[in-house]
Design a protein around this motif. Structure first.
Motif, short mmCIF file in Angstrom:
data_model
loop_
_atom_site.label_atom_id
_atom_site.label_comp_id
_atom_site.label_asym_id
_atom_site.label_seq_id
_atom_site.Cartn_x
_atom_site.Cartn_y
_atom_site.Cartn_z
N PRO A 1 4.47 11.43 -24.11
CA PRO A 1 4.98 12.71 -23.59
C PRO A 1 4.22 13.90 -24.18
N TYR A 2 4.17 14.97 -23.39
CA TYR A 2 3.52 16.19 -23.85
C TYR A 2 4.10 17.40 -23.13
N LEU A 3 3.82 18.57 -23.69
CA LEU A 3 4.05 19.84 -23.02
C LEU A 3 2.69 20.44 -22.73
N GLY A 4 2.54 21.03 -21.55
CA GLY A 4 1.25 21.58 -21.19
C GLY A 4 1.36 22.80 -20.30
N ILE A 5 0.27 23.56 -20.29
CA ILE A 5 0.14 24.71 -19.40
C ILE A 5 -1.00 24.42 -18.45
N PRO A 6 -0.74 24.34 -17.14
CA PRO A 6 -1.81 24.11 -16.17
C PRO A 6 -2.64 25.38 -15.98
N VAL A 7 -3.97 25.18 -15.86
CA VAL A 7 -4.90 26.30 -15.78
C VAL A 7 -6.08 25.91 -14.89
N PHE A 8 -6.58 26.86 -14.11
CA PHE A 8 -7.85 26.69 -13.42
C PHE A 8 -8.91 27.41 -14.22
N LEU B 1 1.01 28.15 -25.89
CA LEU B 1 1.86 26.96 -25.89
C LEU B 1 2.51 26.76 -27.26
N ARG B 2 1.74 26.94 -28.31
CA ARG B 2 2.31 26.80 -29.67
C ARG B 2 3.42 27.81 -29.91
N GLU B 3 3.22 29.04 -29.46
CA GLU B 3 4.25 30.07 -29.63
C GLU B 3 5.49 29.70 -28.82
N TRP B 4 5.33 29.24 -27.60
CA TRP B 4 6.45 28.82 -26.74
C TRP B 4 7.25 27.72 -27.44
N MET B 5 6.52 26.72 -27.99
CA MET B 5 7.19 25.60 -28.66
C MET B 5 7.89 26.07 -29.95
N ASP C 1 -4.78 20.79 -17.85
CA ASP C 1 -3.56 21.10 -18.57
C ASP C 1 -3.96 21.24 -20.03
N VAL C 2 -3.60 22.34 -20.68
CA VAL C 2 -3.78 22.53 -22.12
C VAL C 2 -2.50 22.00 -22.75
N CYS C 3 -2.62 20.99 -23.63
CA CYS C 3 -1.46 20.18 -24.00
C CYS C 3 -1.26 20.01 -25.50
N LEU C 4 0.01 19.77 -25.85
CA LEU C 4 0.40 19.32 -27.18
C LEU C 4 1.36 18.15 -27.02
N PRO C 5 1.12 17.05 -27.75
CA PRO C 5 2.03 15.91 -27.67
C PRO C 5 3.35 16.24 -28.37
N VAL C 6 4.42 15.68 -27.84
CA VAL C 6 5.77 15.88 -28.37
C VAL C 6 6.52 14.55 -28.38
N LYS C 7 7.62 14.50 -29.12
CA LYS C 7 8.42 13.27 -29.19
C LYS C 7 9.00 12.94 -27.82
N SER C 8 9.58 13.95 -27.17
CA SER C 8 10.03 13.80 -25.79
C SER C 8 9.88 15.17 -25.13
N ALA C 9 9.45 15.16 -23.90
CA ALA C 9 9.10 16.41 -23.22
C ALA C 9 10.28 16.97 -22.44
N PRO C 10 10.74 18.19 -22.82
CA PRO C 10 11.73 18.86 -21.99
C PRO C 10 11.06 19.30 -20.69
N GLY D 1 10.44 22.16 -19.42
CA GLY D 1 9.62 23.36 -19.45
C GLY D 1 10.30 24.50 -18.73
N ASP D 2 9.50 25.49 -18.33
CA ASP D 2 10.10 26.69 -17.71
C ASP D 2 9.32 27.19 -16.51
N GLY D 3 8.52 26.37 -15.91
CA GLY D 3 7.69 26.80 -14.79
C GLY D 3 6.25 26.99 -15.22
N ARG D 4 6.03 27.79 -16.26
CA ARG D 4 4.68 27.97 -16.79
C ARG D 4 4.30 26.81 -17.72
#
Length: 165
Positions: A14-21, A38-42, A69-78, A80-83
Motif C-alpha cells: 500500500p501507498y499514498l500518492g499524488i498523480p502528476v503529469f 505529500l509528506r506534509e499531508w501525511m 504518481d509521487v508516492c510514499l509507502p504506508v502500513k495501510s492506505a486510506p 485520500g482526499d482527491g489530490r
C-alpha cells in the motif's frame, strides 16, 4: 546488488500518492515539490511512511509526456482526499535493478533493464498505444537520495518493473 538485474517476487504494497503529469526535463523538480506536499499531508494526518519514497510510472511517452504518481509507502492506505490517493502496488514478479550514481544515469539504467528483458524473452505488464506505453507497475524507489547523502555518486535508485506472468 548494484547494477545487476534480478527477478524478485513482491507482495502487494500500500501507498499514498499524488498523480502528476510531467516531462523528463521537469521530472526531478516535480517529484521534489510533490513529495514535500505529500509528506506534509501525511504529517497533518499523523500517517507514517514505512519506507523510502518512490515514483510509479503510469504512462510514458518519452521524453515529453509522463503520467506518474509521487508516492510514499504506508502500513495501510486510506482513501485520500482527491489530490492524495490511496492505492497499492500489485503483487507479482518484478525485474529489479539498483542504479548507483546520479539521477542523470537513470535513463541509461532503464534502457539497460529493457534490453536485458528483451534478451531474456521477458515481457513487462504494459499496454502499448500508438504514442505511449501504459505501465501496470513500473517504479523508481529512492533508496539513498540527496536528503540522506549529498554525494550524488553514492545515490541509489531501485528500478522495478512488473513482469507479465
Amino acid at each position: 546488488m548494484p547494477d545487476q538485474i534480478y527477478l524478485d517476487y513482491r507482495a502487494e504494497r500500500p501507498y499514498l500518492g499524488i498523480p502528476v503529469f510531467t516531462s523528463l526535463n521537469e521530472e526531478a523538480q516535480v517529484i521534489a515539490r510533490h513529495l514535500a506536499e505529500l509528506r506534509e499531508w501525511m504529517r497533518s494526518r499523523q500517517i507514517a511512511e514505512t519506507g523510502p519514497p518512490f515514483v510509479r510510472y503510469r504512462m510514458t511517452d518519452m521524453p515529453d509526456r509522463m503520467e506518474i504518481d509521487v508516492c510514499l509507502p504506508v502500513k495501510s492506505a486510506p482513501p485520500g482526499d482527491g489530490r492524495v490517493r490511496g492505492n497499492a502496488l500489485p503483487a507479482g514478479q518484478y525485474a529489479v535493478l539498483v542504479h548507483t550514481g546520479p539521477q542523470a544515469g537513470l535513463v541509461a539504467a532503464n534502457e539497460k533493464m529493457q534490453r536485458w528483458a528483451a534478451q531474456q524473452g521477458i515481457r513487462f505488464q504494459t499496454r502499448e498505444s500508438e504514442d505511449a506505453t501504459d505501465w501496470t507497475s513500473r517504479l523508481e524507489t529512492y533508496l539513498i537520495d540527496a536528503q540522506s547523502e549529498p554525494d550524488a555518486r553514492k545515490h541509489q535508485t531501485e528500478i522495478a518493473y512488473l513482469v507479465k506472468a
